[in-house]
Motif scaffolding. Structure first.
Motif, PDB file in Angstrom:
ATOM      1  N   TYR B 572      27.035 -12.563 -14.419  1.00 60.64           N
ATOM      2  CA  TYR B 572      26.007 -13.212 -15.227  1.00 60.64           C
ATOM      3  C   TYR B 572      26.287 -12.933 -16.694  1.00 60.64           C
ATOM      4  O   TYR B 572      26.420 -11.793 -17.113  1.00 60.64           O
ATOM      5  N   SER B 573      26.398 -14.018 -17.472  1.00 59.81           N
ATOM      6  CA  SER B 573      26.532 -13.806 -18.905  1.00 59.81           C
ATOM      7  C   SER B 573      25.169 -14.065 -19.511  1.00 59.81           C
ATOM      8  O   SER B 573      24.557 -15.099 -19.281  1.00 59.81           O
ATOM      9  N   PHE B 574      24.697 -13.106 -20.256  1.00 58.89           N
ATOM     10  CA  PHE B 574      23.321 -13.150 -20.719  1.00 58.89           C
ATOM     11  C   PHE B 574      23.093 -14.335 -21.651  1.00 58.89           C
ATOM     12  O   PHE B 574      23.932 -14.624 -22.507  1.00 58.89           O
ATOM     13  N   HIS B 575      21.961 -14.989 -21.483  1.00 60.86           N
ATOM     14  CA  HIS B 575      21.673 -16.149 -22.310  1.00 60.86           C
ATOM     15  C   HIS B 575      21.578 -15.778 -23.776  1.00 60.86           C
ATOM     16  O   HIS B 575      22.017 -16.504 -24.647  1.00 60.86           O
ATOM     17  N   PHE B 576      20.985 -14.645 -24.027  1.00 63.64           N
ATOM     18  CA  PHE B 576      20.814 -14.271 -25.428  1.00 63.64           C
ATOM     19  C   PHE B 576      22.073 -13.641 -26.005  1.00 63.64           C
ATOM     20  O   PHE B 576      22.217 -13.492 -27.193  1.00 63.64           O
ATOM     21  N   LEU B 577      22.991 -13.263 -25.152  1.00 61.52           N
ATOM     22  CA  LEU B 577      24.211 -12.609 -25.631  1.00 61.52           C
ATOM     23  C   LEU B 577      25.327 -12.917 -24.621  1.00 61.52           C
ATOM     24  O   LEU B 577      25.649 -12.096 -23.782  1.00 61.52           O
ATOM     25  N   PRO B 578      25.880 -14.120 -24.718  1.00 58.88           N
ATOM     26  CA  PRO B 578      26.804 -14.549 -23.664  1.00 58.88           C
ATOM     27  C   PRO B 578      28.060 -13.688 -23.564  1.00 58.88           C
ATOM     28  O   PRO B 578      28.715 -13.678 -22.535  1.00 58.88           O
ATOM     29  N   GLU B 579      28.391 -12.980 -24.610  1.00 58.49           N
ATOM     30  CA  GLU B 579      29.580 -12.141 -24.493  1.00 58.49           C
ATOM     31  C   GLU B 579      29.312 -10.867 -23.691  1.00 58.49           C
ATOM     32  O   GLU B 579      30.215 -10.091 -23.442  1.00 58.49           O
ATOM     33  N   LEU B 580      28.082 -10.712 -23.300  1.00 58.23           N
ATOM     34  CA  LEU B 580      27.746  -9.582 -22.432  1.00 58.23           C
ATOM     35  C   LEU B 580      27.587 -10.099 -21.007  1.00 58.23           C
ATOM     36  O   LEU B 580      26.824 -11.027 -20.751  1.00 58.23           O
ATOM     37  N   HIS B 581      28.340  -9.524 -20.123  1.00 57.92           N
ATOM     38  CA  HIS B 581      28.283  -9.937 -18.725  1.00 57.92           C
ATOM     39  C   HIS B 581      27.766  -8.798 -17.875  1.00 57.92           C
ATOM     40  O   HIS B 581      28.114  -7.639 -18.112  1.00 57.92           O
ATOM     41  N   ALA B 582      26.996  -9.169 -16.877  1.00 58.48           N
ATOM     42  CA  ALA B 582      26.628  -8.190 -15.863  1.00 58.48           C
ATOM     43  C   ALA B 582      27.266  -8.649 -14.568  1.00 58.48           C
ATOM     44  O   ALA B 582      27.279  -9.835 -14.257  1.00 58.48           O
ATOM     45  N   ASN B 583      27.831  -7.718 -13.861  1.00 56.24           N
ATOM     46  CA  ASN B 583      28.549  -8.083 -12.650  1.00 56.24           C
ATOM     47  C   ASN B 583      28.067  -7.211 -11.500  1.00 56.24           C
ATOM     48  O   ASN B 583      28.073  -5.992 -11.595  1.00 56.24           O
ATOM     49  N   LEU B 584      27.637  -7.889 -10.466  1.00 53.32           N
ATOM     50  CA  LEU B 584      27.180  -7.160  -9.275  1.00 53.32           C
ATOM     51  C   LEU B 584      28.034  -7.603  -8.103  1.00 53.32           C
ATOM     52  O   LEU B 584      28.210  -8.795  -7.867  1.00 53.32           O
ATOM     53  N   ASN B 585      28.563  -6.666  -7.404  1.00 51.24           N
ATOM     54  CA  ASN B 585      29.431  -6.988  -6.279  1.00 51.24           C
ATOM     55  C   ASN B 585      28.923  -6.245  -5.053  1.00 51.24           C
ATOM     56  O   ASN B 585      28.823  -5.026  -5.056  1.00 51.24           O
ATOM     57  N   LEU B 586      28.556  -7.005  -4.040  1.00 48.75           N
ATOM     58  CA  LEU B 586      28.077  -6.402  -2.803  1.00 48.75           C
ATOM     59  C   LEU B 586      29.084  -6.764  -1.722  1.00 48.75           C
ATOM     60  O   LEU B 586      29.358  -7.942  -1.503  1.00 48.75           O
ATOM     61  N   GLY B 587      29.631  -5.772  -1.091  1.00 47.64           N
ATOM     62  CA  GLY B 587      30.690  -6.068  -0.131  1.00 47.64           C
ATOM     63  C   GLY B 587      30.534  -5.278   1.147  1.00 47.64           C
ATOM     64  O   GLY B 587      29.797  -4.292   1.215  1.00 47.64           O
ATOM     65  N   TYR B 588      31.243  -5.722   2.155  1.00 45.62           N
ATOM     66  CA  TYR B 588      31.235  -5.002   3.428  1.00 45.62           C
ATOM     67  C   TYR B 588      32.563  -5.200   4.119  1.00 45.62           C
ATOM     68  O   TYR B 588      33.309  -6.135   3.835  1.00 45.62           O
ATOM     69  N   ASP B 589      32.829  -4.315   5.019  1.00 44.60           N
ATOM     70  CA  ASP B 589      34.017  -4.419   5.869  1.00 44.60           C
ATOM     71  C   ASP B 589      33.593  -3.819   7.200  1.00 44.60           C
ATOM     72  O   ASP B 589      33.416  -2.619   7.317  1.00 44.60           O
TER      73      ASP B 589
END
Lengths: 532, 1118
Positions: B572-589
């Motif tokens: 997610y790149s923040f609307h108010f600060l697009p150069e800031l990204h938040a990244n969430l990764n949920l994984g399983y094996d």
């Protein structure tokens, strides 16, 4: 809507992550295994831990193989009993094996080094037993027991267990004393951790084993007064007698009076001789008379590739049939004895002396080539047949039920006689002769083999011990006590690695501390510089 | 330049509906390439400027190009803007607030649109443009017409043609412009274009992202077909690194990416085989030829002794647990190689340290294929049919030779055993195996939802009879962008079902040892009619080899595994600060597997129990959560770019294996199940951060730090800190080098980092004082009562991380317009606090071998890669890649004491007796050095049996005379990759070479005449015995440890030859077809006398032979 939902939940999810909660997940505990705190909180577990201390002499891990107590080498080959037997028997005229296993040939050739596998098997097993017993003794200290609320009969029983653990530790320290001489010394006061134990001198170790046995003597069950398989006072007395009779070797001090005295205590406890000698080594020998302290096995529940399996299956080969020994699987074509032992008997087929249990069919008496199984007679005393002739309990016929008689009354008779011969003041010579002839009468099934007082000599005792106790892991200690183990005056086939035998350096009366422990513990030095 | 451009694609409206309506004018000067990143920062300070000026400023700062129609956007509108370092998005929002214009980002374009109703009708769609089916290439918003004649220009010549890429596939979206004018079009979905130009002097300019721009004079031509060639120079390769991506030119660490086009071809059934021989510093040695069997992967040698030396493998952001999934031959075999797009190998600590405690042995990041926005449905089908055969078998005595040997060396009772047959047992166990591998994939995009779905089916027979693997895989990837591309979602789900039948590999050794004079079958129905050596009672002799065919045919051992690996990643790149990204990764094996081994009562191995039945099952569940923030901003005034990442990771590994009883053939319990199932779990919690700083586009700095907590260690030792720092200098960007004509690229890198290791296979609680419960076979009796034992386990309360410090220096270069490229790296890796299994001082622990932190090990090496474009013509190219690695491994400490003269830790068990070892770990020597006696030879150079050099001169040969002689790891290994293309043909080869890797030949060392004198049975002998004439009567344990058996196994292996032909596209160019023929394991040149010089661990004792494989492949796409 969906997008908003995703966006919101994503942000919320990310922020709501409780980092500390996740960090708490680092405190993982085993699901089933207990920790020392939980084990000793429940008295019902104590006997399971005690059982492990005894089982350490019989089996190699928590199953037949794959969950070994020790690692870094073959599990079955390194079993306590098998390792002990290897060092006590294969070094002598009683046994040879032709397997191409590591340094096995060096054992009979008497040119083992500090790197020897078989020496390390024994050493590691001894210290494993010492560490396990230390742990149990530590965890059953009076303070800990009261702290855990162990009271009443449970408390009495816990103390008895602790005394037995001290007996087992003394037994293993005695093995260390006998086999290695001067060794690292750890007790329950030392704990588990990374440190370098100090080395104890042979004299001090002797004194320690003696003091431990004397200290627990009052605490142990009465002789023949506890469950079969557990150590009682008679076991402690027998071990004291063995300690004293070898005292001159260990410390230079003669303790034959004490040897005779403790042998006498054992005998007075009321053990009787089994009628049939071979009954002592059969699948149902747990019901045989005269066994003071066994290492127990079972074809279904106490199984190992070492121990008694090695003693029953190992010598089967050539034209021998496993079925005649109560086994279904074929033998290992391993142990035979040398002609020196065969020649101690009036005949090889046991018609005169029933203790001559040799397999001769297709075998040559002479050992010209150790690697050829048919050179030398296998000794057939260990069997998985019951006294009624039935096979043992393992449906697969892989593992025997037979127990190993670690201490039995016949050895005590002979120790008494020997002590008297070595020091006339130690006991009564006529009694000694009576004990010896009791064994001979059983062996000959009549009095024809009995000896006179003139025949009762030290040399006779040594030979009689070989006839009575062959392949029972006494021979090396006996030969050393009689000064015949390393000297060139007494030789046997392939002693010193030559066919006719030769003497070897007297330092070989002890084994070296294995290189692995010399490297691990800077406090250690070899007893004899030749091993450096 | 005035822009009169059009695209139509109002946001969130059906694409096709709009396309019909517009005449578009395209005018783009040149294409410059930029990473498409809406977070780009812009500074604008303009008063009363026209929109056009603002656009120009944005274009200049970001590399974006505006794409719009003059008659929709009032470019002369005057605005005043004062922005400092804000996102493009924000500026555009402000610019078009309260207008009908909306904007979207598409690749390098900012596309300006107005809703349909507001578009003035300026013309009709050109004839032949099937608007509904049109689409643009990656990077361009869907919905573009094909021809866009200038409305205001006179039209004289109509030129039409088709543009293709380097593979011959049509290329949509190519800009075709009449040079020097605003007149232009883009090609349609079929690559076709039509353009009216003023006259024959017009020059057509063809440009497309990632391709070289071409110019063609129209002259008298009305049909112009063009083949575009990729532009390697401007292609700014984006490389996947841990927790993010980076452009290749900004990398500071030693990172190698291998993409699909360079993968090994042929019968590739497990992923790592795709890159075998391709990457310097990476050694991939297959464990053998069993279907689906894995490989040993080593990156820059092993940095551990007893902890795992396997690299960390990350699939689409999910780090895998390296432990095998039971019921399969290899955990990686559950990933279909056909789904893989790239491998990225992170080698030095500055690259791997972001993975902290699992990074000491390197990291391999696998990225799978994805659909792309704007793609039309593309269907690919490929099928490979393979035939495998054993390359050679062990030379053993045949029946007649063996009878001679028996007559000469056997005792009488043994002579009686010899038979009359001439059986070639090895011939009986091997077969020609046929395998097929089919894969079907669909990729494309439904509106803004790109997808890829693939299914695969592999049915592989092993060359040993009965061995087989059937694997069905499915993979789904969705990567939609939402919220005006502010939220990018990447969803991957992979599933696999594998069914294997495992051959008893004991048959390999049995076939070498089995007496050739015996028949295969006997009339002994108790043993299933198979010949076996039995004793007098008919019981098979325990120590004799079993009938190899019976071992295979009478065994029913199958395993089934289901596994799924998946993750969903939100960026997610923040609307108010697009150069800031938040990244969430949920994984399983997760995996579930089970299997059984059934042996009938007639199988000799279980004769005494009348058969046996064992079974197993396993559930594994690993879950992952990563969260990180990334801020990426260019500070123009200080000529700096900063890219900062900080995050958190949680991964949990759980394994459960129930315990089962072992049953006899008729169902009686032979062995009770273990008292408890195996259930174990470990967790890693990490915090990490990374800073990439670029100054003046040529000075690069990367610093990372990771703090890892492992549940395997006590609270006091749980956390480890793993920092790294690296700098790089892009020297060719310096002014003083810009005039050096032959130099096209030059980068110097320096890196330092500390990484850790905690992967102690199978031990999740090594610091706890545990008591384990004994099984029913290890009870102990008191009286008549049997007690289950409780065992105190050895433990080290202070156990902690192993840590490896790496220094790396590297140089990347390109010469002569990148016709020669390459890199050289020098490294040292020092590991301390090794997680070693060593003997504790006797009596101090509850075991004789404790896992503790002791010792250190060092790897030093040099790696070099060179790639040559030797011939680079349109119809003929010849590229040659070569890589080489020199690695030196040395144990520098092994003990808690200062003991210097210790022999070390014996290891390397061999066959022949039990408990014989031939290797040792000793301080000052490589790990796994051979520890052997020095053989004495006669004057003819023939080894004298039983004669060894008395090295300590004590007149006696004993263990004190053993010495360290060579080691299994190669001193130098290389890979060679020649690639040829000629017109539609391509030819690829992979060769690997290894120098001074030594192997102990355990097959030859067992070759003694004494084999005829084993009590009750006969053992065959390899023919090498005819050369040595070793009898082996005495002390074979010494003979086995002679250095005579340690051979130099240097080799050159032709791993892979692949020839492919690509047909011209047919069915209106809709269908592509290519065929390939492939041979693997073609030949090996070596002096090694055994079957195969490449032996994992260095002890050659009859492993599953690597087959030679011939395969034919077909690849269809439409």
């Amino acid at each position: 809507m969906t997008i908003r939902f995703i966006k919101n939940s994503f942000l919320a999810g990310a922020l709501a992550l409780s980092f500390t909660a996740c960090v708490d997940d680092l405190d993982r505990q085993p699901f089933y295994d207990q920790t020392s705190n939980t084990v000793y909180a429940d008295f019902a577990n104590y006997k399971g831990v005690l059982a492990k201390l005894y089982a350490g002499y019989a089996v190699t891990g928590q199953s037949v193989d794959g969950t070994a107590d020790l690692s870094g080498f073959d599990e079955g080959k390194s079993s306590y009993l098998r390792a002990y037997w290897t060092l006590q028997e294969l070094t002598t005229d009683e046994a040879v094996i032709g397997w191409n296993d590591g340094t096995l040939f060096d054992i009979h050739d008497m040119d083992w080094t500090v790197q020897d596998d078989y020496v390390r098997f024994m050493y590691d097993r001894i210290y494993y037993q010492i560490a396990l017993t230390n742990e149990f003794i530590r965890e059953t200290a009076d303070g800990k027991l009261s702290g855990r609320g162990i009271t009443g009969t449970n408390l009495d029983e816990a103390k008895l267990f602790r005394a037995e653990a001290r007996f087992l530790r003394a037994l293993s320290y005695w093995h260390a004393l006998d086999l290695f001489g001067s060794v690292p010394f750890v007790t329950e006061d030392d704990g588990v951790g990374a440190y370098f134990p100090e080395q104890i001198s042979r004299e001090n170790l002797f004194a320690y084993v003696e003091s431990e046995l004397l200290a627990i003597e009052p605490e142990l069950s009465a002789a023949r007064g506890t469950e079969y398989g557990r150590a009682d006072k008679a076991a402690a007395w027998t071990l004291l007698a063995r300690l004293y009779i070898n005292s001159e070797v260990y410390t230079g001090k003669k303790r034959y009076t004490d040897a005779a005295s403790y042998a006498g205590k054992v005998i007075a406890a009321g053990y009787t001789l089994e009628d049939d000698y071979s009954r002592l080594f059969m699948a149902d020998n747990n019901t045989a008379r005269g066994i003071i302290f066994p290492i127990s096995f079972d074809g279904v529940r106490t199984k190992t590739w070492g121990g008694i399996t090695y003693l029953v299956l190992g010598p089967i080969g050539g034209s021998m049939s496993s079925a005649n020994f109560g086994m279904k699987v074929s033998g290992w074509s391993g142990q035979r004895t040398t002609q020196t032992i065969v020649d101690l008997f009036p005949d090889a087929d046991g018609t005169v002396d029933e203790r001559a249990m040799f397999y001769t069919d297709g075998q040559s008496k002479e050992v010209n080539d150790i690697t050829v199984f048919t050179d030398g007679y296998p000794i057939t005393k260990y069997s998985n047949l019951t006294s009624a002739g039935a096979a043992g309990s393992d449906p697969a016929g892989n593992f025997p039920d037979t127990d190993f008689p670690m201490f039995r009354i016949e050895d005590v008779y002979l120790m008494y006689a020997e002590a008297v011969l070595r020091d006339g003041a130690a006991g009564d010579r006529a009694t000694a002769l009576g004990y010896v002839n009791a064994l001979r009468t059983r062996a000959y099934n009549n009095a024809s083999g009995n000896i006179s007082d003139a025949g009762l000599t030290l040399d006779f005792i040594l030979d009689e011990r070989a006839r009575e106790l062959s392949w029972e892991a006494y021979r090396r200690t006996d030969l050393i006590r009689f000064g015949k183990f390393t000297s060139s005056s007494y030789v046997w086939p392939w002693k010193g690695g030559v066919k006719d035998g030769k003497g070897v350096g007297s330092y070989r009366t002890v084994f070296p501390i294995p290189a692995s422990d010399i490297a691990a513990n800077p406090n250690l030095k070899q007893l004899f510089s030749e091993y450096n | 330049m005035k822009k009169n451009v059009w695209s139509l694609s109002p946001r969130r409206k059906p694409v096709g509906a709009l396309i019909m309506t517009a005449f578009l004018i395209l005018c783009i000067s040149t294409l410059s390439l930029q990473a498409s990143d809406t977070a780009k920062q812009v500074t604008i300070n303009k008063e009363n400027a026209s929109l056009l000026e603002v656009f120009a400023s944005i274009e200049q700062q970001t590399g974006y190009k505006f794409f719009y129609s003059n008659n929709q956007v009032d470019i002369d509108r005057k605005v005043t803007m004062r922005y400092k370092a804000v996102s493009v998005t924000r500026i555009l929002n402000d610019l078009f607030r309260n207008t009908t214009v909306s904007f979207s980002f598409s690749g390098n374009y900012i596309v300006l649109t107005v809703p349909r109703a507001e578009i003035p009708p300026v013309g009709a769609a050109p004839a032949g443009a099937d608007a509904a089916s049109q689409s643009l290439p990656e990077g361009i918003t869907p919905g573009l017409t094909t021809t866009m004649p200038m409305v205001n220009e006179p039209v004289t010549i109509r030129v039409a043609g088709t543009v293709r890429d380097e593979t011959g596939a049509t290329l949509p979206g190519v800009n075709v412009i009449e040079k020097g004018t605003n007149n232009g079009v883009t090609t349609g979905v079929d690559g076709a274009f039509v353009l009216n130009v003023t006259d024959g002097n017009a020059v057509l300019q063809f440009s497309f992202i990632g391709y070289e721009t071409q110019e063609i004079v129209v002259g008298s031509q009305t049909a112009i077909d063009v083949n575009m060639t990729p532009d390697a120079k401007t292609l700014n390769e984006v490389v996947v690194i841990g927790y993010g991506t980076q452009t290749k030119e900004d990398m500071t660490g030693s990172v190698i990416a291998v993409s699909q086009k360079d993968f090994n071809k042929g019968q590739v059934t497990t992923p790592e085989q795709l890159i075998s021989g391709k990457v310097a510093g990476v050694q991939i040695v297959s464990n053998g030829g069993a279907p689906g069997s894995g490989s040993q992967i080593r990156i820059r040698g092993g940095s551990s002794l007893n902890a795992s030396n396997d690299p960390l493998i990350v699939v689409d952001g999910v780090p895998l647990d390296n432990a095998a999934v039971s019921g399969t031959a290899n955990a990686l075999s559950l990933i279909n190689p056909n789904d893989i797009e790239t491998f990225t190998v992170l080698k030095d600590a500055s690259a791997t340290a972001i993975y902290g405690s699992r990074a000491s042995n390197g990291v391999i990041i696998i990225t799978t294929k994805k659909g792309a926005e704007g793609d039309k449905l593309k269907v690919t089908f490929n099928s490979v049919l393979s035939v495998s055969d054993v390359t050679k078998t062990v030379d053993v005595l045949n029946g007649d030779q063996y009878r001679e040997v028996v007559a000469k060396y056997a005792t009488d009772s043994q002579k009686a055993l010899v038979g009359t047959a001439n059986t070639d047992w090895q011939d009986l166990i091997y077969r020609t195996a046929v395998s097929q591998d089919n894969n079907l994939s669909f990729s494309g995009a439904v509106k803004k939802l790109p997808y890829r779905l693939s299914v695969g089916y592999l049915n592989q027979d092993g060359i040993i009879k009965t061995s087989n693997m059937k694997r069905t895989t499915a993979s789904l990837n969705l990567n939609p962008s939402l919220l005006d591309d502010h939220l990018k979602i990447n969803l991957n789900v992979k599933g696999v079902l594998s069914k294997s039948r495992f051959a008893d590999e004991g048959a390999i050794g049995a076939a070498v040892n089995m007496d050739p004079t015996q028949p295969v079958y006997s009339d002994n129905s108790a043993l299933g009619g198979y010949f076996e050596f039995t004793d007098a009672s008919g019981t098979p002799i325990t120590l004799a080899p079993r009938n190899p065919l019976s071992l295979l045919e009478q065994r029913d051992a199958t395993g089934e595994s289901k596994r799924s690996i998946g993750n969903v990643q939100f960026d997610y790149s923040f609307h108010f600060l697009p150069e800031l990204h938040a990244n969430l990764n949920l994984g399983y094996d997760v995996s579930r597997s089970d299997g059984h081994t059934n042996l009938p009562a007639t199988a000799a191995t279980v004769y005494t129990t009348a058969g046996s039945h064992t079974q197993y099952a396993q559930n594994k569940r690993n879950v992952l959560l990563d969260f990180y923030l990334n801020y990426n901003h260019e500070f123009e005034n200080i000529e700096s770019r900063i890219d900062v990442t900080g995050g958190y990771s949680y991964q949990d590994f759980y394994r459960f294996e129930p315990s089962y009883a072992e049953l006899t053939g008729n169902g009686t319990v032979l062995e009770q199940p273990a008292p408890y199932p195996l259930k174990t779990q470990n967790t890693l919690v990490s915090f990490f951060g990374r800073l990439n700083y670029t100054f003046k586009e040529r000075y690069l700095l990367t610093a990372t730090v990771r703090r890892d907590g492992s549940s395997r260690f006590s609270e006091d030792n749980r956390w480890g800190m793993f920092p790294s720092v690296a700098v790089a200098w892009r020297a060719n960007r310096e002014a003083f080098l810009s005039d050096v004509a032959f130099l096209s690229d030059l980068k110097v890198r320096l890196g330092y980092g500390v990484t850790g290791q905690q992967d102690i296979v199978g031990r999740d609680y090594p610091y706890l004082a545990r008591y384990t419960t004994g099984q029913s076979t290890a009870m102990y009796p008191f009286g008549n009562q049997y007690y289950t034992t409780l065992r105190a386990e050895g433990y080290d309360p202070n156990i902690k991380w192993e840590s490896t410090t790496t220094y790396n220096a590297g140089i990347d270069f390109g010469f002569f317009d990148n016709r020669v490229t390459g890199s050289v790296d020098v490294y040292t890796k020092k590991t301390k606090d090794l997680l070693s299994i060593i003997p504790p001082a006797a009596g101090t622990n509850l075991t004789n071998q404790i896992l503790t932190n002791v010792g250190s090990i060092e790897n030093k090496g040099v790696e070099a890669v060179l790639n040559f474009k030797i011939v680079d013509r349109k119809d003929f190219t010849f590229n040659f890649g070569v890589n080489a690695t020199i690695n030196k491994n040395e144990i520098t400490n092994l003990s808690k004491t200062s003991e210097k003269n210790s022999v070390g830790i014996l290891t390397g068990g061999i066959a022949g007796g039990t408990g014989n070892t031939v290797q040792v770990h000793t301080v000052g020597y490589p790990a796994y050095s051979f520890y052997v006696y020095k053989q004495v030879y006669d004057e003819n150079g023939k080894p004298i049996e039983g004669a060894y050099v008395d090295r300590n001169g004590d007149g006696n040969i004993s263990a004190d005379d053993l010495y360290r002689y060579k080691a299994p790891n190669a001193k130098l290994y290389m890979g060679f990759n020649p690639q040829f293309t000629y017109k539609n043909w391509s030819l690829n080869m992979v060769m690997r070479a290894s120098f001074n890797n030594y192997v102990y030949n355990n097959t030859a060392s067992g070759a003694v005449y004494q084999n005829v004198n084993w009590s009750g049975y006969l053992l065959n002998i390899p023919t090498s015995v005819l050369k040595t004439n070793f009898v082996g009567a005495e002390n074979v344990s010494y003979l086995l440890r002679s250095d005579y058996w340690v051979e130099n196994a240097s080799f050159l292996r032709m791993d892979n030859i692949s020839l492919a032909y690509r047909f011209k596209r047919f069915m209106h160019e809709k269908v592509g077809l290519s065929l390939s023929a492939n041979a693997q394991n073609v030949f090996v040149i070596t002096d090694y006398s055994g079957l195969d010089p490449e032996v994992v661990g260095g002890i050659d004792n009859k492993f599953y032979p690597r087959p030679r494989v011939y395969s034919l492949g077909i690849n269809l796409d439409f």
